[in-house]
Design a protein around this motif. Structure first.
Motif, short mmCIF file in Angstrom:
data_model
loop_
_atom_site.label_atom_id
_atom_site.label_comp_id
_atom_site.label_asym_id
_atom_site.label_seq_id
_atom_site.Cartn_x
_atom_site.Cartn_y
_atom_site.Cartn_z
N LEU A 146 8.95 -3.23 -64.17
CA LEU A 146 9.57 -4.13 -63.20
C LEU A 146 10.77 -3.51 -62.47
O LEU A 146 10.84 -3.59 -61.23
CB LEU A 146 9.99 -5.43 -63.89
N PRO A 147 11.73 -2.86 -63.15
CA PRO A 147 12.90 -2.35 -62.42
C PRO A 147 12.58 -1.21 -61.45
O PRO A 147 13.36 -0.93 -60.54
CB PRO A 147 13.82 -1.84 -63.54
N SER A 148 11.43 -0.55 -61.62
CA SER A 148 11.11 0.59 -60.77
C SER A 148 10.17 0.25 -59.62
O SER A 148 9.69 1.15 -58.92
CB SER A 148 10.47 1.71 -61.62
N LEU A 149 9.90 -1.04 -59.41
CA LEU A 149 8.97 -1.41 -58.34
C LEU A 149 9.53 -1.10 -56.96
O LEU A 149 8.78 -0.76 -56.04
CB LEU A 149 8.62 -2.90 -58.45
N VAL A 150 10.82 -1.24 -56.78
CA VAL A 150 11.43 -0.97 -55.47
C VAL A 150 12.59 -0.01 -55.66
O VAL A 150 13.20 0.04 -56.73
CB VAL A 150 11.92 -2.27 -54.79
N GLY A 151 12.88 0.74 -54.59
CA GLY A 151 13.98 1.71 -54.63
C GLY A 151 14.60 1.88 -53.27
O GLY A 151 13.89 1.90 -52.24
N ALA A 152 15.91 2.01 -53.24
CA ALA A 152 16.63 2.10 -51.97
C ALA A 152 16.25 3.35 -51.18
O ALA A 152 16.13 3.32 -49.95
CB ALA A 152 18.14 2.08 -52.23
N PHE A 153 16.05 4.46 -51.86
CA PHE A 153 15.74 5.70 -51.16
C PHE A 153 14.39 5.61 -50.46
O PHE A 153 14.25 6.03 -49.30
CB PHE A 153 15.73 6.87 -52.15
N ALA A 154 13.39 5.03 -51.12
CA ALA A 154 12.08 4.88 -50.49
C ALA A 154 12.15 3.92 -49.31
O ALA A 154 11.54 4.16 -48.26
CB ALA A 154 11.06 4.38 -51.52
N ILE A 155 12.90 2.84 -49.45
CA ILE A 155 13.06 1.90 -48.34
C ILE A 155 13.71 2.60 -47.15
O ILE A 155 13.31 2.42 -45.99
CB ILE A 155 13.91 0.69 -48.78
N PHE A 156 14.70 3.43 -47.42
CA PHE A 156 15.38 4.17 -46.35
C PHE A 156 14.41 5.10 -45.65
O PHE A 156 14.38 5.17 -44.41
CB PHE A 156 16.54 4.96 -46.95
N LEU A 157 13.59 5.84 -46.39
CA LEU A 157 12.64 6.77 -45.77
C LEU A 157 11.64 6.03 -44.89
O LEU A 157 11.37 6.45 -43.76
CB LEU A 157 11.90 7.55 -46.86
N PHE A 158 11.08 4.93 -45.39
CA PHE A 158 10.12 4.17 -44.58
C PHE A 158 10.79 3.57 -43.36
O PHE A 158 10.20 3.55 -42.28
CB PHE A 158 9.48 3.08 -45.44
N ARG A 159 11.98 3.08 -43.52
CA ARG A 159 12.68 2.48 -42.38
C ARG A 159 12.93 3.51 -41.30
O ARG A 159 12.73 3.26 -40.11
CB ARG A 159 13.99 1.85 -42.87
N GLN A 160 13.38 4.71 -41.69
CA GLN A 160 13.65 5.76 -40.71
C GLN A 160 12.39 6.16 -39.96
O GLN A 160 12.42 6.36 -38.74
CB GLN A 160 14.23 6.99 -41.42
N PHE A 161 11.29 6.29 -40.68
CA PHE A 161 10.05 6.71 -40.01
C PHE A 161 9.48 5.59 -39.14
O PHE A 161 9.08 5.83 -38.00
CB PHE A 161 9.02 7.14 -41.06
#
Length: 255
Positions: A146-161
């Motif tokens: 459960l705690p590893s389902l989302v991550g700020a770094f991955a959200i940042f990468l997808f948002r930038q692209f």
């Protein structure tokens, strides 16, 4: 000009020597770990330690495959990897929302997500553990994934692209009657295949390497993972796809 060329070559040689020494020092602990797997236990615990085994043995691998629950550990690792990929889809949806939807508080919320990158994961382990303990999720597979389902770094990468996707393309799709979820699945994800591939590699590495958190949240050996003994797949994946990882950093605006 000649003196400058000699100076440049000297600096290049010095830089090469320093990088070689630094690389060897970085690899040395990993090399010691690999070679120690072939040492008998008395030699493994010896101080000062030896790098090359004086006596080669396969007893540790025999114990792993014959007397320990290798199949259970492998199953747990694969479950964590599977849910890590499910979390990657959630990260992609969050990144798309930050990139293309305008809502109140979007920028402060995104900066708050980025701020979590400055907090080491070890700092949040105790609060997360206490929360999961209150929910009765300790010593469960749910509590592990459960705690590893989302991550700020991955959200940042997808948002930038996804910020680079033309708004006109999305509007044209909406005019054709497509719903928002269909736009995300049939338009946004295919366009983002490159960042999805690279994030998939990073997700696999993180999921396969999951060791500390399962060790903390679970006190039953049936929830343990293989990360301490199965590093070969990670090495292969990284060597094959390291170029794509670096390219993704450039695409996402990390200079």
């Amino acid at each position: 000009m000649g003196a400058m060329t000699i100076k440049q070559k000297t600096m290049q040689w010095l830089a090469g020597i320093l990088l070689t020494v630094g690389g060897f020092l970085m690899v040395l602990p990993f090399l010691w770990m690999i070679l120690s797997a072939f040492k008998p236990e008395p030699e493994f615990a010896r101080f000062p330690p030896t790098l090359w085994p004086e006596t080669f043995t396969l007893e540790h691998y025999v114990e792993l495959f014959e007397r320990m629950n290798f199949g259970v550990y492998l199953r747990n690792t694969l479950i964590i990897v599977f849910f890590s990929f499910l979390g990657m889809l959630l990260n992609a949806m969050a990144g798309y929302g930050f990139a293309k939807y305008k809502f109140k508080g979007r920028e402060p919320l995104f900066y708050l997500v980025l701020a979590t990158l400055m907090i080491p994961g070890q700092v949040t382990m105790i609060p997360v553990y206490l929360i999961l303990n209150k929910m009765g999720l300790t010593n469960t597979m749910t509590g592990i994934v459960l705690p590893s389902l989302v991550g700020a770094f991955a959200i940042f990468l997808f948002r930038q692209f996804m910020s680079t996707i033309p708004d006109e393309l999305l509007e044209a799709t909406r005019l054709d009657g497509a719903g928002e979820f269909r736009i995300f699945l049939q338009i946004v994800l295919p366009i983002s295949v490159s960042v999805l591939a690279v994030q998939g590699i990073l997700t696999f590495i993180a999921g396969w390497n999951s060791f500390l958190w399962p060790l903390i949240i679970a006190n039953d050996a049936k929830y343990y993972t293989l990360s301490a003994v199965m590093v070969v797949p990670i090495i292969i994946v990284f060597l094959l796809f390291q170029r794509y990882i670096m390219d993704n950093y450039t695409i996402s605006g990390i200079k």
